[in-house]
Motif scaffolding. Structure first.
Motif, PDB file in Angstrom:
ATOM      1  N   GLU A  33      24.587  -3.677   3.010  1.00  0.00           N
ATOM      2  CA  GLU A  33      24.208  -3.264   4.366  1.00  0.00           C
ATOM      3  C   GLU A  33      23.947  -1.763   4.404  1.00  0.00           C
ATOM      4  OE1 GLU A  33      23.431  -5.356   6.569  1.00  0.00           O
ATOM      5  OE2 GLU A  33      24.466  -7.170   5.942  1.00  0.00           O
ATOM      6  N   GLU A  63      21.777  -3.443  11.118  1.00  0.00           N
ATOM      7  CA  GLU A  63      22.505  -3.404   9.837  1.00  0.00           C
ATOM      8  C   GLU A  63      23.849  -2.695  10.002  1.00  0.00           C
ATOM      9  OE1 GLU A  63      21.354  -5.377   7.948  1.00  0.00           O
ATOM     10  OE2 GLU A  63      19.185  -5.328   7.994  1.00  0.00           O
ATOM     11  N   HIS A  66      26.181  -5.095  11.252  1.00  0.00           N
ATOM     12  CA  HIS A  66      26.608  -5.996  10.174  1.00  0.00           C
ATOM     13  C   HIS A  66      27.724  -5.372   9.341  1.00  0.00           C
ATOM     14  CE1 HIS A  66      22.352  -8.001  10.333  1.00  0.00           C
ATOM     15  NE2 HIS A  66      23.102  -8.269  11.386  1.00  0.00           N
TER      16      HIS A  66
HETATM   17 FE   LIG Z   1      22.347  -6.983   7.490  1.00  0.00          FE
END
Ligand SMILES: [Fe+2]
Length: 99
Positions: A33, A63, A66
């Motif tokens: 990520e 991201e 994430h």
């Molecule tokens: Fe991701």
């Protein structure tokens, strides 16, 4: 761009992962990520197309979310690991003389 090893080279693992292997895979996911964030931000800083910049900024933000998702899972799977992170945070704050 930095490169990371791939755990399964795109193939499903032929067996169920152990708990420790899952923890390692989650760490790898977090690193992936961060790599994606770096790539999207580097790309958007290198272009002029406003639509592309807008979309890349949105994706980079996704991201980062994430990263938070995976960190939450990592703490759940490996609660003892959080102790090291807290020690690092405290040490850094002490070095920088932050309250
Ligand atoms: Fe991701």
């Amino acid at each position: 761009m930095c490169e990371f090893s791939t755990p399964f080279n795109g193939n499903k693992c032929d067996r169920t992962l152990s708990h420790q292997e899952l923890v390692r895979a989650i760490r790898f996911s977090i690193a992936s990520e961060f790599e994606a964030i770096q790539f999207y931000e580097q790309l958007l800083d290198s272009i002029e197309d406003k639509n592309a910049k807008k979309l890349l900024a949105e994706i980079a933000g996704d991201e980062k979310e994430h990263v938070g998702n995976f960190l939450t899972l990592l703490k759940l799977l490996s609660p003892e690991e959080e102790k090291f992170y807290k020690e690092g945070i405290e040490e850094a704050r002490e070095i920088m003389e932050l309250e």
